[in-house]
Enzyme design. Structure first.
Site, PDB file in Angstrom:
ATOM      1  N   ASP A   9       3.381  -4.732   0.310  1.00 41.87           N
ATOM      2  CA  ASP A   9       2.353  -5.769   0.224  1.00 41.87           C
ATOM      3  C   ASP A   9       1.001  -5.035   0.152  1.00 41.87           C
ATOM      4  O   ASP A   9       0.920  -3.841   0.488  1.00 41.87           O
ATOM      5  CB  ASP A   9       2.436  -6.650   1.478  1.00 41.87           C
ATOM      6  CG  ASP A   9       1.223  -7.528   1.635  1.00 41.87           C
ATOM      7  OD1 ASP A   9       0.867  -8.217   0.666  1.00 41.87           O
ATOM      8  OD2 ASP A   9       0.610  -7.522   2.732  1.00 41.87           O
ATOM      9  N   ASP A  11      -2.735  -6.736   0.755  1.00 41.83           N
ATOM     10  CA  ASP A  11      -3.738  -7.171   1.735  1.00 41.83           C
ATOM     11  C   ASP A  11      -3.155  -7.150   3.147  1.00 41.83           C
ATOM     12  O   ASP A  11      -2.163  -7.822   3.432  1.00 41.83           O
ATOM     13  CB  ASP A  11      -4.235  -8.585   1.397  1.00 41.83           C
ATOM     14  CG  ASP A  11      -5.015  -8.594   0.090  1.00 41.83           C
ATOM     15  OD1 ASP A  11      -6.008  -7.860   0.010  1.00 41.83           O
ATOM     16  OD2 ASP A  11      -4.612  -9.312  -0.842  1.00 41.83           O
ATOM     17  N   LYS A  53      -7.569 -18.883  -4.744  1.00 37.45           N
ATOM     18  CA  LYS A  53      -7.848 -20.176  -5.398  1.00 37.45           C
ATOM     19  C   LYS A  53      -7.164 -21.306  -4.612  1.00 37.45           C
ATOM     20  O   LYS A  53      -7.753 -22.356  -4.378  1.00 37.45           O
ATOM     21  CB  LYS A  53      -7.333 -20.172  -6.849  1.00 37.45           C
ATOM     22  CG  LYS A  53      -8.049 -19.196  -7.753  1.00 37.45           C
ATOM     23  CD  LYS A  53      -7.599 -19.317  -9.206  1.00 37.45           C
ATOM     24  CE  LYS A  53      -6.201 -18.794  -9.467  1.00 37.45           C
ATOM     25  NZ  LYS A  53      -6.071 -17.316  -9.389  1.00 37.45           N
ATOM     26  N   SER A 119      -4.628 -10.297  -7.163  1.00 42.99           N
ATOM     27  CA  SER A 119      -4.549 -10.044  -8.608  1.00 42.99           C
ATOM     28  C   SER A 119      -4.356  -8.561  -8.915  1.00 42.99           C
ATOM     29  O   SER A 119      -4.727  -7.697  -8.110  1.00 42.99           O
ATOM     30  CB  SER A 119      -5.859 -10.518  -9.250  1.00 42.99           C
ATOM     31  OG  SER A 119      -6.926  -9.805  -8.647  1.00 42.99           O
ATOM     32  N   ASN A 122      -7.475  -6.500  -8.340  1.00 38.10           N
ATOM     33  CA  ASN A 122      -7.772  -6.107  -6.967  1.00 38.10           C
ATOM     34  C   ASN A 122      -6.890  -4.937  -6.523  1.00 38.10           C
ATOM     35  O   ASN A 122      -7.335  -4.089  -5.735  1.00 38.10           O
ATOM     36  CB  ASN A 122      -7.582  -7.290  -6.010  1.00 38.10           C
ATOM     37  CG  ASN A 122      -8.734  -8.278  -6.093  1.00 38.10           C
ATOM     38  OD1 ASN A 122      -9.735  -8.010  -6.748  1.00 38.10           O
ATOM     39  ND2 ASN A 122      -8.597  -9.416  -5.435  1.00 38.10           N
ATOM     40  N   ASP A 177       2.669  -7.405   6.372  1.00 35.95           N
ATOM     41  CA  ASP A 177       1.870  -7.575   7.596  1.00 35.95           C
ATOM     42  C   ASP A 177       1.894  -9.006   8.117  1.00 35.95           C
ATOM     43  O   ASP A 177       1.497  -9.225   9.262  1.00 35.95           O
ATOM     44  CB  ASP A 177       0.405  -7.181   7.354  1.00 35.95           C
ATOM     45  CG  ASP A 177      -0.297  -8.182   6.445  1.00 35.95           C
ATOM     46  OD1 ASP A 177       0.175  -8.380   5.308  1.00 35.95           O
ATOM     47  OD2 ASP A 177      -1.288  -8.787   6.883  1.00 35.95           O
TER      48      ASP A 177
HETATM   49  C1  XBP Z   1      -3.040 -12.072   0.899  1.00 38.72           C
HETATM   50  C2  XBP Z   1      -3.715 -13.210   0.247  1.00 38.72           C
HETATM   51  C3  XBP Z   1      -4.747 -13.035  -0.758  1.00 38.72           C
HETATM   52  C4  XBP Z   1      -6.089 -12.510  -0.356  1.00 38.72           C
HETATM   53  C5  XBP Z   1      -7.105 -12.812  -1.414  1.00 38.72           C
HETATM   54  O1  XBP Z   1      -1.645 -12.354   0.971  1.00 38.72           O
HETATM   55  O2  XBP Z   1      -3.356 -14.326   0.477  1.00 38.72           O
HETATM   56  O3  XBP Z   1      -4.990 -14.294  -1.259  1.00 38.72           O
HETATM   57  O4  XBP Z   1      -6.480 -13.111   0.855  1.00 38.72           O
HETATM   58  O5  XBP Z   1      -6.674 -12.545  -2.675  1.00 38.72           O
HETATM   59  P1  XBP Z   1      -0.535 -11.239   0.982  1.00 38.72           P
HETATM   60  P2  XBP Z   1      -7.127 -13.435  -3.939  1.00 38.72           P
HETATM   61  O6  XBP Z   1      -1.078 -10.030   1.691  1.00 38.72           O
HETATM   62  O7  XBP Z   1       0.594 -11.866   1.761  1.00 38.72           O
HETATM   63  O8  XBP Z   1      -0.112 -10.934  -0.434  1.00 38.72           O
HETATM   64  O9  XBP Z   1      -8.427 -14.091  -3.606  1.00 38.72           O
HETATM   65  O10 XBP Z   1      -7.242 -12.425  -5.046  1.00 38.72           O
HETATM   66  O11 XBP Z   1      -6.047 -14.449  -4.209  1.00 38.72           O
HETATM   67 MG    MG Z   2      -0.507  -9.167   3.483  1.00 39.35          MG
END
Ligand code: XBP
Ligand code: MG
Length: 229
Positions: A9, A11, A53, A119, A122, A177
């Protein structure tokens, strides 16, 4: 079956990125005079909805009014550009153990993949920030949120990563996470190691095979043992 790939993953797992996401959202909301501002507590709650979004649309639904879907898409594009700028300024570091585990996996000939809600742009910005290299030089496969029908906790993005890897779930370990992420990986039949992050601390991660504070000292033999468990 022996371990052939690690699927990360992004984020919260590779790095604590959510405060940079939150700052980017709030800056864009302020620049457009939207009257929205997400505090840490707001954001903890809002993170239950994966995808920026979708998170904005959920906030609009909670308020009963707000920007149209097209406006949300435009605001989110600005937020993405700003987030990339923050990362280019070096505002984010890898979580403990991430760089060493990626190096060890690469040295052992394992495949490396990404299964993320965010995305591809990112992911690119984060790889340049953490490794000073393009994402394609760090990861063999990148599967991202907007490429699939349903975001986490649906298993879609993990199934896409497995398809692109050309490997069965039993040969891979997912690193996550959050509860949504753990559920997504489990739904795809993967063994999951969870390292709770700033925002997911306190979530129910009990569906993970193992929970560690972070990846510091986590070795490939330990990863191998998890997929064989
Ligand atoms: C993380 C997210 C993402 C980020 C923002 O989820 O939900 O939406 O917060 O990214 P995970 P965007 O770690 O479970 O993949 O604004 O580009 O959608
Ligand atoms: Mg995550």
């Amino acid at each position: 079956m022996s371990l052939r790939a690690l699927i990360f993953d992004v984020d919260g797992t590779l790095a604590e990125t959510e405060e940079a996401h939150r700052a980017a959202f709030n800056a864009v909301f302020a620049a457009h005079g939207l009257g929205w501002h997400w505090t840490v507590e707001d954001y903890r709650h809002l993170l239950r909805v994966t995808g920026g979004k979708e998170r904005m649309a959920a906030h609009r639904a909670a308020l009963g009014a707000g920007p149209s879907d097209a406006q949300i898409a435009a605001l989110h594009a600005e937020k993405t550009a700003l987030f990339a700028q923050f990362l280019a300024q070096g505002e984010v570091a890898a979580r403990p153990g991430v760089l060493a585990l990626v190096d060890a996996a690469r040295a052992r000939g394992l495949a490396l993949a990404i299964a993320t809600t965010t995305s591809p742009g990112n992911v690119e910005a984060l790889c340049r920030c953490l490794w000073n290299r393009p994402a394609a030089q760090v990861f063999d496969v990148i599967a991202a949120g907007d490429e699939v029908a349903e975001k986490k906790p649906a298993p879609d993005v993990y199934l896409l990563a497995l398809q692109r890897l050309g490997l069965p779930a039993q040969a891979c370990l997912a690193l996550e996470d959050s509860r949504n992420g753990v559920l997504a990986a489990r739904g795809a039949g993967l063994a999951v190691l969870a390292t709770p992050s700033l925002y997911s601390a306190g979530e129910d991660l009990s569906q993970a095979l193992r929970i560690l504070p972070d990846l510091a000292g986590f070795t490939l033999p330990q990863a191998e043992a998890l997929v064989r468990a």
